[in-house]
Write a protein that holds these residues in place. Structure first.
Motif, short mmCIF file in Angstrom:
data_model
loop_
_atom_site.label_atom_id
_atom_site.label_comp_id
_atom_site.label_asym_id
_atom_site.label_seq_id
_atom_site.Cartn_x
_atom_site.Cartn_y
_atom_site.Cartn_z
N LEU A 66 0.70 -1.24 -0.11
CA LEU A 66 -0.15 -0.20 0.16
C LEU A 66 0.65 1.36 -0.13
CD1 LEU A 66 -3.37 -0.99 2.43
CD2 LEU A 66 -3.11 -1.08 -0.06
N LEU A 67 1.61 1.02 0.44
CA LEU A 67 3.07 1.88 0.55
C LEU A 67 3.39 2.43 -0.78
CD1 LEU A 67 4.31 4.83 3.44
CD2 LEU A 67 5.50 2.73 2.78
N THR A 68 3.46 1.18 -0.99
CA THR A 68 4.50 1.34 -2.49
C THR A 68 3.64 2.13 -3.66
OG1 THR A 68 4.45 -0.90 -2.61
CG2 THR A 68 6.47 -0.39 -2.56
N GLY A 69 2.52 1.66 -3.03
CA GLY A 69 1.00 2.11 -4.13
C GLY A 69 0.54 3.16 -4.00
N LEU A 70 1.11 3.97 -2.29
CA LEU A 70 1.31 5.70 -2.60
C LEU A 70 2.04 6.32 -3.37
CD1 LEU A 70 -0.39 6.23 1.20
CD2 LEU A 70 -2.10 6.79 -1.21
N LEU A 71 3.19 5.84 -3.24
CA LEU A 71 4.64 6.09 -3.48
C LEU A 71 4.53 6.52 -5.46
CD1 LEU A 71 7.55 7.25 -3.38
CD2 LEU A 71 8.01 4.97 -3.28
N THR A 72 4.05 5.54 -5.92
CA THR A 72 3.98 5.75 -7.43
C THR A 72 3.17 7.01 -7.26
OG1 THR A 72 4.57 3.21 -7.44
CG2 THR A 72 3.68 3.88 -9.15
N ALA A 73 1.70 6.91 -6.58
CA ALA A 73 0.72 7.82 -7.47
C ALA A 73 1.57 9.79 -7.12
CB ALA A 73 -1.01 7.31 -6.52
N ALA A 74 2.33 8.88 -5.88
CA ALA A 74 2.58 10.36 -5.64
C ALA A 74 4.29 10.87 -6.82
CB ALA A 74 3.03 10.58 -3.76
#
Lengths: 338, 446
Positions: free
Chosen positions: A161-169
């Motif tokens: 989930l953290l890498t998901g947010l990282l990618t979106a950011a």
């Protein structure tokens, strides 16, 4: 370099091409609802209008080369991540449709509908790509037969989930950097504010994701300990982020955009560093992992395809450069605009 | 619970049939636009430029849908057909990768210039971009059809892997590329795309004639559309025959299903109509021409045509679907030839545009090639059953073992709903573009 490593690297290049080019398309989608009024939204859409289709081909080339070079890993990964990949495909179809259809009718309800679809599908695609990447770094339950049967719940751990947010950011930051080049006036001022915020979010998430990756007990996280170059790259990432910040403040927007590309490159280099030589690392037993030597096609096929890649990639880059040169400069809405 | 194999087949059929609404028009339209722009450069006639501008708007909406639905196809091999991916990756993968790397970049990058670059690049550079898009689209189509034809008539491989996970390994790249059915299939598919495009051109032109709008655009459109339509409908009959001969040689059970032939015959008849009955192993209500099938396949001296009875029942394709789709396609193909000849004759006599009925006919006829292209693929792919790779890998072994039927059902529902909505929007958008017409387009009211 053996053929398998060549193809691992080539897949990395396709993925980087996708993230650097379509990354800002997805970012523009994520930022789209923050634009004010129909004209601004049209400018944002037309900033990517002539190029998004070509950008998405990097994903197609990535997928097709993955299929051809490492069919066993491709089969395991995509059947194992069935639901997230179906959602990703759905998002990509919906996104293409919303870009194409939004401007074809003037009613506000019609445009609101496609605006929601454009933003929602862009955000969903970015999150899902990041979640998939995070799961690979964390390892997935590949069994002794090389099969993977994961529920959606299994794939939504804290690290993915953290890498998901990282990618979106990351894509939002990249989209804002691109928009700074394509817009002017009040809209550009807002793009610059978006860039600052998304860059901050990116830096925080980048450091958090690295810390969490190193804190995990997995074969992939141990790799960073054995690979000093990854520490150099990770540190360079922080320096580049600081540099982007400074360039942005000094209004050197083209260089700031180049810096944003470099940040994506750094992130992907770390991703590849964690993974190599695995493609689908098993969290159950390291010997069950699918890596580039046990899931690859024959040398004959890999060698034949290397010819396509060495011939095709420079050509693809040439077409891309040509098309960006034709559409260089600020967006002007005209008769053929979306 | 419904069978996961059947559901995955249904999903693939749904997504590929929806996808295939779009590519033929993109392939044909980009080629025809290259011709229009070439004529404009040569003659300086502005009508050709405005035609190309108009069709580039249609191409934009059509292409976007083709790209979006095409990405789904590529990744579905991995999600739903993992067994297939493992089996064919070594052979089929390179064609798919070549399509992406060599064909797709070409069309997608230059498409932006074609659609948005009218006033940014000089006419020659625009024409060049259109040629590149047409080249890319043709290359993509050829590589994909080549990959499909390998599934029909595998060549240049050796079997390897384990009993659990069988694999085909490539032994000769060129034997894969030029497998027995690849060239006839590629030519037939491209001609089918040109025919569909010609009928779209004719339908839009006929619509403007009926409405009394854009007379110059309509006349030039008709002249071009009739030439392409007549040539491709005639050529389709020839390549269709060529393909049937290749099928008879390499996939005899498939040909027997196409023709509804249950017993092997030395002087096999050609059935024009009938209802296949698998249990009684005969064609009910059949209308046949004695000896014609043997004559077509083997020449005047005749020859034996294998019937379904020669093959184990579990190796039969679904006979009724194959027979119906194949015969409907050929019936339509014959009708296209007649319709094109009639229209060309009346145009030569100068009576074509005077008949409202004929113009209405041309508007309605646009459905024909869309239907025929779908039916042709139905015949080809149902005829391949029960094999995913003919004679080597059964469809039931090609599916992803780890994906539960409920997940497939869910994705079918999801894509079914989305595609239905998108089709409605696409039809509306294309309709609005046609309604707006070429000249208003050119002045720019957006």
């Amino acid at each position: 370099m053996d053929l398998q490593t060549f193809w691992f690297a080539t897949l990395g290049v396709f993925l980087a091409g996708y993230a650097v080019l379509d990354g800002f398309d997805l970012g523009v989608g994520i930022l789209h609802p923050f634009a004010k009024g129909d004209d601004e939204r049209r400018v944002l859409l037309n900033a990517i209008g002539p190029v998004w289709d070509g950008n998405e081909v990097w994903l197609v080339a990535f997928g097709a080369s993955f299929f051809a070079a490492f069919p066993d890993a491709y089969a395991t990964l995509f059947s194992g991540f069935y639901i997230p990949f179906m959602l990703l495909l759905l998002a990509l179809v919906l996104r293409a449709a919303s870009i194409e259809f939004r401007g074809k009718h003037a009613s506000p309800a019609w445009r609101r509908l496609w605006d929601a679809a454009f933003c929602g599908s862009s955000l969903l695609a970015a999150l899902l790509i990041g979640v998939a990447a995070g799961n690979l770094i964390a390892g997935v339950p590949v069994d002794s037969e090389g099969l993977l049967a994961a529920d959606l719940g299994d794939l939504l751990g804290p690290f993915p989930l953290l890498t998901g947010l990282l990618t979106a950011a990351m894509f939002a930051m990249h989209g804002a950097s691109y928009l700074c080049l394509k817009t002017e006036g009040a809209l550009q001022a807002r793009c610059r504010a978006w860039k600052v915020r998304s860059l901050l979010a990116f830096i925080v998430l980048y450091v958090a994701a690295l810390a969490l990756a190193l804190g995990q007990e997995s074969v992939t996280s141990r790799r960073m300990m054995d690979r000093p170059w990854m520490w150099v790259v990770a540190g360079a990432g922080v320096l580049v982020a600081g540099g982007v910040w400074r360039l942005h403040r000094k209004e050197r927007l083209a260089q700031a955009f180049a810096g944003s590309c470099a940040l994506i490159g750094v992130t992907l280099a770390l991703f590849c560093g964690f993974l190599y030589p695995d493609l689908v690392p098993s969290s159950l037993d390291e010997s069950w992992s699918l890596h580039i030597w046990n899931s690859c096609s024959s040398d004959r096929t890999l060698a034949a395809m290397r010819v396509f890649a060495l011939l095709g990639v420079p050509l693809a880059l040439a077409y891309t450069v040509f098309s960006y040169r034709v559409f260089r400069g600020k967006v002007r809405l005209g008769e053929s605009s979306y | 619970m419904i069978d996961a194999v059947l559901l995955s087949r249904a999903q693939f059929a749904m997504t590929i049939m929806f996808h295939y609404i779009f590519p033929p028009l993109s392939i044909g339209l980009s080629a025809l636009m290259a011709v229009m722009e070439g004529l404009y450069l040569k003659t300086g006639d502005k009508t050709y430029e405005s035609m190309a501008r108009f069709w580039s708007r249609i191409l934009a909406a059509n292409f976007a849908m083709g790209v979006a639905t095409g990405v789904v196809m590529e990744f579905q091999f991995g999600t739903n057909w993992a067994g297939y991916t493992r089996f064919v990756g070594d052979v089929f993968g390179p064609a798919l990768a070549a399509e992406g790397i060599l064909g797709f970049f070409l069309e997608a990058c230059f498409l932006g210039v074609v659609i948005f670059g009218w006033d940014r690049v000089p006419p020659r550079a625009h024409w060049f971009s259109t040629v590149m898009v047409a080249l890319g689209a043709t290359l993509s189509a050829s590589l994909i059809v080549m990959a499909n034809s390998w599934q029909q008539t595998p060549a240049g491989y050796v079997l390897a892997g384990t009993a659990q996970v069988p694999k085909a390994l490539m032994t000769s790249f060129w034997a894969v590329v030029f497998n027995p059915s690849s060239i006839p299939s590629i030519v037939h598919v491209l001609l089918g795309a040109y025919l569909q495009t010609a009928f779209v051109l004719l339908a839009v032109s006929a619509y403007y004639v009926l409405k009394g709008r854009h007379p110059d655009f309509a006349k030039k459109g008709f002249a071009l559309g009739l030439k392409v339509g007549l040539a491709s409908s005639l050529a389709l009959a020839v390549t269709g025959h060529w393909q049937a001969v290749v099928v008879a040689r390499n996939q005899p059970a498939k040909l027997a299903a196409f023709e509804g032939l249950y017993e092997s015959r030395d002087d096999a008849p050609l059935s024009l109509f009938g209802i296949p009955d698998d249990d009684e192993r005969r064609l009910r209500l059949s209308v046949e021409i004695p000896g014609l099938l043997s004559l077509l396949l083997h020449g005047p001296s005749g020859g034996r045509v294998a019937g379904l009875a020669e093959f184990p029942r579990e190796d039969w394709p679904p006979v009724l679907v194959c027979f119906a789709a194949y015969h409907a396609m050929i019936g339509l193909g014959m009708a296209f030839v007649g319709w094109m000849l009639l229209s060309a004759f009346l145009m030569w006599k100068g009576r074509l545009f005077k008949s409202r009925l004929l113009m209405l006919g041309h508007v309605a006829a646009v459905a024909g090639p869309y239907l025929a292209n779908q039916l042709g693929w139905c015949a080809a792919e149902f005829g391949r059953q029960p094999w995913a790779v003919y004679g080597l890998l059964r469809t039931k072994d090609a599916v992803s073992r780890v994906v539960p039927a409920a997940h497939v059902l869910g994705s079918i529902a999801m894509f079914g709903t989305l595609y239905l909505c998108l089709f409605a929007v696409w039809a509306y958008v294309i309709g609005a573009k046609i309604e707006r017409g070429p000249e208003e387009e050119h002045k720019g009211t957006a």
